[in-house]
Scaffold this motif. Sequence first.
Motif: not given
Length: 77
Positions: A31-60
């Motif tokens: 998932e690409l997110i806008d780091v500065n807000g406002g819809g313009e500027g620098e974007q950062e890639a976030v590995k959302l799929g891996a985060f969600v999968d890891n969160s499920r595994r570590r739910a406890a």
Amino acid sequence: MPSLTPTHRHQPGTSHHAREGHLHPARKHVELIDVNGGGEGEQEAVKLGAFVDNSRRRAAKLSPERRAALDKLGMRW
């Protein structure tokens, strides 16, 4: 997940949920997110799929607040 500020911490999941209507991304989804807000500027890639999968595994080990935030987005445990 990159170290995001508290205001940006849930942005990738929120963006994905708003656009797709669910929080079930593929493991390799980025998932690409806008780091500065406002819809313009620098974007950062976030590995959302891996985060969600890891969160499920570590739910406890997740804090009640973090789990509630993910539940609100429709997290499938």
